[in-house]
Design a protein around this motif. Structure first.
Motif, PDB file in Angstrom:
ATOM      1  N   GLN A 140      35.213  38.235  40.443  1.00 38.35           N
ATOM      2  CA  GLN A 140      34.440  37.798  39.394  1.00 38.35           C
ATOM      3  C   GLN A 140      34.527  38.629  37.936  1.00 38.35           C
ATOM      4  OE1 GLN A 140      32.997  34.704  38.878  1.00 38.35           O
ATOM      5  NE2 GLN A 140      34.019  34.613  41.054  1.00 38.35           N
ATOM      6  N   TYR A 141      34.483  40.035  38.341  1.00 41.43           N
ATOM      7  CA  TYR A 141      34.732  40.811  37.298  1.00 41.43           C
ATOM      8  C   TYR A 141      36.116  40.735  36.327  1.00 41.43           C
ATOM      9  CZ  TYR A 141      35.928  45.293  34.868  1.00 41.43           C
ATOM     10  OH  TYR A 141      36.301  46.178  33.737  1.00 41.43           O
ATOM     11  N   ARG A 142      37.154  40.584  37.297  1.00 40.32           N
ATOM     12  CA  ARG A 142      38.532  40.525  37.062  1.00 40.32           C
ATOM     13  C   ARG A 142      38.763  39.175  36.173  1.00 40.32           C
ATOM     14  NH1 ARG A 142      40.347  44.128  35.307  1.00 40.32           N
ATOM     15  NH2 ARG A 142      41.095  45.805  36.566  1.00 40.32           N
ATOM     16  N   LEU A 172      34.388  42.486  47.273  1.00 45.11           N
ATOM     17  CA  LEU A 172      35.558  41.437  47.104  1.00 45.11           C
ATOM     18  C   LEU A 172      35.274  40.340  45.984  1.00 45.11           C
ATOM     19  CD1 LEU A 172      37.646  40.657  50.303  1.00 45.11           C
ATOM     20  CD2 LEU A 172      38.387  41.699  48.257  1.00 45.11           C
ATOM     21  N   ASN A 173      34.038  39.854  46.344  1.00 48.47           N
ATOM     22  CA  ASN A 173      33.626  38.755  45.649  1.00 48.47           C
ATOM     23  C   ASN A 173      33.361  39.128  44.136  1.00 48.47           C
ATOM     24  OD1 ASN A 173      33.985  36.019  47.052  1.00 48.47           O
ATOM     25  ND2 ASN A 173      33.133  37.512  48.637  1.00 48.47           N
ATOM     26  N   ASP A 174      32.550  40.198  43.819  1.00 53.37           N
ATOM     27  CA  ASP A 174      32.297  40.543  42.689  1.00 53.37           C
ATOM     28  C   ASP A 174      33.202  41.254  41.747  1.00 53.37           C
ATOM     29  OD1 ASP A 174      29.452  40.119  42.736  1.00 53.37           O
ATOM     30  OD2 ASP A 174      28.678  42.013  42.465  1.00 53.37           O
ATOM     31  N   MET A 215      43.529  36.190  42.119  1.00 57.81           N
ATOM     32  CA  MET A 215      43.469  36.802  40.827  1.00 57.81           C
ATOM     33  C   MET A 215      44.991  36.615  40.379  1.00 57.81           C
ATOM     34  SD  MET A 215      40.956  40.222  41.164  1.00 57.81           S
ATOM     35  CE  MET A 215      42.106  41.030  42.358  1.00 57.81           C
ATOM     36  N   LYS A 216      46.026  36.993  41.195  1.00 60.03           N
ATOM     37  CA  LYS A 216      47.304  36.742  40.261  1.00 60.03           C
ATOM     38  C   LYS A 216      47.649  35.264  39.992  1.00 60.03           C
ATOM     39  CE  LYS A 216      51.778  38.859  41.751  1.00 60.03           C
ATOM     40  NZ  LYS A 216      52.432  39.627  42.835  1.00 60.03           N
ATOM     41  N   GLN A 217      47.126  34.549  40.846  1.00 60.75           N
ATOM     42  CA  GLN A 217      47.245  32.996  40.559  1.00 60.75           C
ATOM     43  C   GLN A 217      46.796  32.478  39.342  1.00 60.75           C
ATOM     44  OE1 GLN A 217      45.666  30.729  44.086  1.00 60.75           O
ATOM     45  NE2 GLN A 217      45.649  28.869  42.921  1.00 60.75           N
ATOM     46  N   LYS A 218      45.273  33.164  39.199  1.00 60.88           N
ATOM     47  CA  LYS A 218      44.600  32.956  37.797  1.00 60.88           C
ATOM     48  C   LYS A 218      45.330  33.450  36.648  1.00 60.88           C
ATOM     49  CE  LYS A 218      41.550  30.057  39.292  1.00 60.88           C
ATOM     50  NZ  LYS A 218      41.544  28.732  39.091  1.00 60.88           N
ATOM     51  N   GLY A 219      46.294  34.374  37.048  1.00 60.01           N
ATOM     52  CA  GLY A 219      46.796  35.268  35.662  1.00 60.01           C
ATOM     53  C   GLY A 219      45.930  36.382  35.357  1.00 60.01           C
ATOM     54  N   LYS A 238      34.514  31.650  48.619  1.00 63.14           N
ATOM     55  CA  LYS A 238      34.073  33.285  48.819  1.00 63.14           C
ATOM     56  C   LYS A 238      35.256  33.709  49.470  1.00 63.14           C
ATOM     57  CE  LYS A 238      29.702  34.955  50.229  1.00 63.14           C
ATOM     58  NZ  LYS A 238      29.620  35.984  49.684  1.00 63.14           N
ATOM     59  N   PHE A 239      35.596  35.027  49.007  1.00 64.90           N
ATOM     60  CA  PHE A 239      36.654  35.867  49.748  1.00 64.90           C
ATOM     61  C   PHE A 239      36.276  36.641  50.695  1.00 64.90           C
ATOM     62  CE2 PHE A 239      37.536  34.883  45.196  1.00 64.90           C
ATOM     63  CZ  PHE A 239      38.660  34.284  45.118  1.00 64.90           C
ATOM     64  N   THR A 240      36.942  36.634  52.025  1.00 63.14           N
ATOM     65  CA  THR A 240      36.879  37.394  53.018  1.00 63.14           C
ATOM     66  C   THR A 240      37.881  38.558  53.349  1.00 63.14           C
ATOM     67  OG1 THR A 240      37.762  35.855  54.557  1.00 63.14           O
ATOM     68  CG2 THR A 240      35.117  35.963  54.337  1.00 63.14           C
ATOM     69  N   SER A 241      39.020  38.482  52.501  1.00 64.31           N
ATOM     70  CA  SER A 241      40.162  39.502  52.866  1.00 64.31           C
ATOM     71  C   SER A 241      40.669  39.880  51.343  1.00 64.31           C
ATOM     72  CB  SER A 241      41.211  38.703  53.693  1.00 64.31           C
ATOM     73  OG  SER A 241      41.972  38.162  53.065  1.00 64.31           O
ATOM     74  N   TYR A 242      41.375  40.968  51.569  1.00 62.54           N
ATOM     75  CA  TYR A 242      41.987  41.480  50.383  1.00 62.54           C
ATOM     76  C   TYR A 242      42.984  40.469  49.806  1.00 62.54           C
ATOM     77  CZ  TYR A 242      45.422  44.686  48.214  1.00 62.54           C
ATOM     78  OH  TYR A 242      46.404  45.003  47.198  1.00 62.54           O
ATOM     79  N   SER A 243      44.073  40.275  50.892  1.00 61.84           N
ATOM     80  CA  SER A 243      45.148  39.223  50.368  1.00 61.84           C
ATOM     81  C   SER A 243      44.514  37.871  49.693  1.00 61.84           C
ATOM     82  CB  SER A 243      45.949  38.945  51.645  1.00 61.84           C
ATOM     83  OG  SER A 243      45.109  38.309  52.685  1.00 61.84           O
ATOM     84  N   GLN A 244      43.465  37.260  50.289  1.00 64.64           N
ATOM     85  CA  GLN A 244      42.909  36.138  49.602  1.00 64.64           C
ATOM     86  C   GLN A 244      42.447  36.625  48.141  1.00 64.64           C
ATOM     87  OE1 GLN A 244      39.444  35.176  51.869  1.00 64.64           O
ATOM     88  NE2 GLN A 244      40.219  33.324  52.504  1.00 64.64           N
ATOM     89  N   ALA A 245      41.713  37.465  47.986  1.00 65.89           N
ATOM     90  CA  ALA A 245      41.468  37.969  46.505  1.00 65.89           C
ATOM     91  C   ALA A 245      42.378  38.346  45.828  1.00 65.89           C
ATOM     92  CB  ALA A 245      40.323  38.960  46.687  1.00 65.89           C
TER      93      ALA A 245
END
Length: 65
Positions: free
Chosen positions: A57-59, A52-54, A12-16, A1-8
């Motif tokens: 998931q969308y991305r 953030l979390n949604d 997403m960048k890591q997952k490509g 579960k993400f709680t901050s912009y930088s985490q999210a």
């Protein structure tokens, strides 16, 4: 579960699935739009964390080209 912009954004960048932040709003942007009465889907969430979390998931399902 993400709680901050930088985490999210880094996840997403890591997952490509996104270059940069993939269009994710910062918490300040999100709050400003919500407080301004925006009726967009992004500001319909009750909290920034829910958005953030949604969004992540969308991305994951809709990678940024």
């Amino acid at each position: 579960k993400f709680t901050s912009y930088s985490q999210a954004a880094s996840y997403m960048k890591q997952k490509g699935v996104a270059s940069g932040d993939g269009g994710l709003m910062t918490e300040n942007e999100w709050k400003a739009r919500k407080n301004a009465g925006s009726k967009s889907a992004e500001t319909a969430y009750s909290s920034y964390s829910a958005y953030l979390n949604d969004f992540v998931q969308y991305r994951l399902q809709n990678p940024q080209k």
